[in-house]
Write a protein that holds these residues in place. Structure first.
Motif, short mmCIF file in Angstrom:
data_model
loop_
_atom_site.label_atom_id
_atom_site.label_comp_id
_atom_site.label_asym_id
_atom_site.label_seq_id
_atom_site.Cartn_x
_atom_site.Cartn_y
_atom_site.Cartn_z
N GLY A 238 0.73 -1.40 -0.08
CA GLY A 238 -0.04 0.02 0.11
C GLY A 238 0.94 1.37 0.06
N VAL A 239 2.05 1.33 0.22
CA VAL A 239 2.99 2.46 0.10
C VAL A 239 2.99 3.48 -0.94
N GLY A 245 0.50 6.55 -0.68
CA GLY A 245 -0.57 5.23 -0.89
C GLY A 245 -1.09 5.04 -2.31
N GLY A 246 -1.01 3.52 -2.85
CA GLY A 246 -1.34 3.10 -3.88
C GLY A 246 -0.63 1.97 -4.22
N VAL A 247 -0.60 1.31 -5.36
CA VAL A 247 -0.39 -0.12 -5.84
C VAL A 247 0.94 -0.22 -6.34
N LEU B 173 -0.73 10.67 6.88
CA LEU B 173 -0.99 10.01 5.64
C LEU B 173 -0.24 8.77 5.33
N TYR B 174 1.04 8.83 5.82
CA TYR B 174 1.71 7.35 5.45
C TYR B 174 1.43 6.49 6.17
N SER B 176 -1.64 6.05 7.05
CA SER B 176 -2.91 5.30 6.69
C SER B 176 -2.87 4.63 5.33
N ALA B 177 -1.64 4.99 4.73
CA ALA B 177 -1.42 4.51 3.14
C ALA B 177 -1.25 2.84 3.37
N ILE B 178 -0.43 2.68 4.44
CA ILE B 178 0.07 1.19 4.61
C ILE B 178 -0.92 0.24 5.02
N ARG B 179 -0.92 -0.94 4.26
CA ARG B 179 -2.00 -2.09 4.49
C ARG B 179 -1.56 -2.93 5.53
#
Ligand code: SF4
Lengths: 283, 180
Positions: A238-239, A245-247, B173-174, B176-179
């Motif tokens: 998800g980085v 954020g993104g693929v 933001l960083y 919340s981006a991480i899954r």
């Protein structure tokens, strides 16, 4: 064995200047293409915008002659020198460093090298280059040049895994490191991986790996498959572009493997940033 | 959503209204400092001296440019890694800085300071040095000229893009981006 050919360091000097000029201002077509295909795969507006902006950056850098990145990097050079080649002129390292100094001055590039790691006085020339030489069969000189920024170099990793580690363990370690590095190495990354060898060999291979060629996958299907698995896992984190954020966290994976000790499985990770500045010349 | 415009000096209401993930455009003045300039400024503060500029409400950009080619105000001008400035950040916020621009994650102490001192951390576009160059209208060195690319600069910018990473409510933001 007789000497077949000689080359003067002046020729090496001018070739290095030409390559440094090219890679500081012109982003390889393959990288630009990768940005646009990643953009098509992204769903988030910010990820799309980021990739578009990086493409735009490449266009402006080339057109206005502004460096692609203000961190014009450490100059890393791998030279493969044919054993039937004689190098005449200056000492090789003198010629290389003079070329780096001239290029960084003439093209208004940032000088980021300090003479001593603790006393930290800038050399003012961006020299010395970090030069690796190998003696190989033949009479040619092959030069591979890579610029490495500090932000991405600081995310370098080496782990000595157990030789019984599974492919899952390896993939998990690498994806975990990419997740942890997050935004810092400026993703999307061109991930160089050194597997095997001794620790030092693995590190060198992780930097050399990208010279297999952009847009290629590993010639051995076993490793090609592993590269794909690593890429999929890293893109699951998800980085995303620049960590927003993104693929699109990893744009490509390059494994370079080497024989190793029965007790060892070194894994070295070189996280090349999106500003992939590398090129090759044969003299 | 169109980007939010931010100009120094920042006011409280504006700072409180933006959130992690918001796209912003900076207009007006940015002060540029990286490692060595931070070291010097925090030493000045420790000695009770005045900083080379009035920090109240101002924006600090972590950057070390490449040299300006002839005819340009500055060279490549993208953000540098912010975490190297973490040890100096609380001091700069205490001096009145209200917004930081760089790239990459901040440590937990900085994230806490941002909340308690009500300031923002934004990431600009790492590695987009040529693109960001075009957003810089003027650049002057105001102190520490001996530090070369690490000198303290004052920039005037127009539509300089960034993304809010840490807001005053603790949003990140960083993270919340991480899954998970
Ligand atoms: S990581 Fe790469 S793109 Fe990012 S600032 Fe460093 S050199 Fe530039």
């Amino acid at each position: 064995m007789s000497v077949k050919r000689s080359i003067h360091t002046d020729a090496i000097h001018s070739a290095i200047i030409a390559e440094l000029e090219k890679i500081n201002f012109i982003l390889a077509g393959e990288v630009v293409k990768a940005f646009s295909s990643m953009k098509d795969r992204e769903e988030s507006a910010l990820a799309k915008k980021t990739l578009e902006l990086l493409g735009e950056n490449a266009r402006i850098a080339g057109e206005c002659r502004i460096p692609l990145c203000q961190d014009c990097g450490s100059v890393v050079i791998f030279m493969e020198i044919g054993q039937q080649l004689v190098i005449e002129g200056d000492a090789l390292s003198t010629a290389v460093d003079a070329a780096v100094g001239e290029a960084y001055r003439k093209f208004y590039l940032r000088k980021s090298i300090v003479r001593d790691p603790l006393r930290r006085e800038n050399t003012g020339t961006n020299a010395p280059a970090f030069l690796h030489t190998d003696i190989v069969p033949g009479d040619a000189l092959r030069m591979m040049i890579l610029l490495k920024g500090g932000g991405s170099e600081n995310m370098t990793a080496l782990k000595m895994l157990r030789p019984t580690a599974s492919l899952d363990d390896i993939v998990e370690y690498i994806a975990g490191h990419v997740r942890e590095a997050g935004p810092n190495p400026c993703p999307p990354l061109f991930l160089g991986i050194g597997l095997g060898g001794t620790a030092d060999v693995a590190m060198v291979n992780s930097k050399k790996a990208v010279f297999r060629g952009l847009g290629t996958s590993h010639p051995d299907p076993f490793y090609a498959k592993l590269e794909q698995r690593i890429m999929d896992a890293a893109n699951e984190t998800g980085v995303g572009p620049l960590g927003f954020g993104g693929v699109s966290t990893v744009a490509a994976v390059f494994i370079r493997e080497a024989p190793t000790h029965i007790a060892s499985l070194p894994v070295a990770l070189n996280l090349n940033c999106h500003s992939l500045r590398c090129s090759e010349a044969v003299l | 959503m169109s980007p939010i415009i931010i100009s120094a000096p920042l006011d409280e209401a504006h700072i409180a209204s933006v959130r992690a993930g918001d796209e912003v455009l900076f207009n007006g003045t940015l002060y540029v400092a990286r490692d060595r300039a931070h070291e010097r400024m925090s030493a000045m503060i420790a000695r009770g001296e005045a900083l080379p500029f009035d920090a109240r409400g101002q924006i600090l950009y972590y950057m070390g440019p490449s040299p300006a080619p002839p005819g340009m105000v500055i060279g490549g001008a993208g953000p540098t890694t912010s975490s190297r400035m973490d040890p100096f950040t609380d001091v700069m916020l205490a001096a009145g800085i209200k917004c930081l621009i760089g790239k990459g994650r901040r440590g937990p102490a900085v994230r806490e300071s941002l909340v308690s001192r009500r300031a923002l951390y934004c990431a600009s576009f790492g590695g987009a040095a040529a693109y960001l160059n075009r957003k810089i209208v003027s650049a002057e060195i105001i102190a520490f000229e001996d530090l070369g690319p690490e000198a303290l600069y004052r920039l005037q910018v127009k539509d300089f893009p960034a993304v809010v990473v840490n807001d005053i409510c603790g949003g990140d933001l960083y993270e919340s981006a991480i899954r998970a």
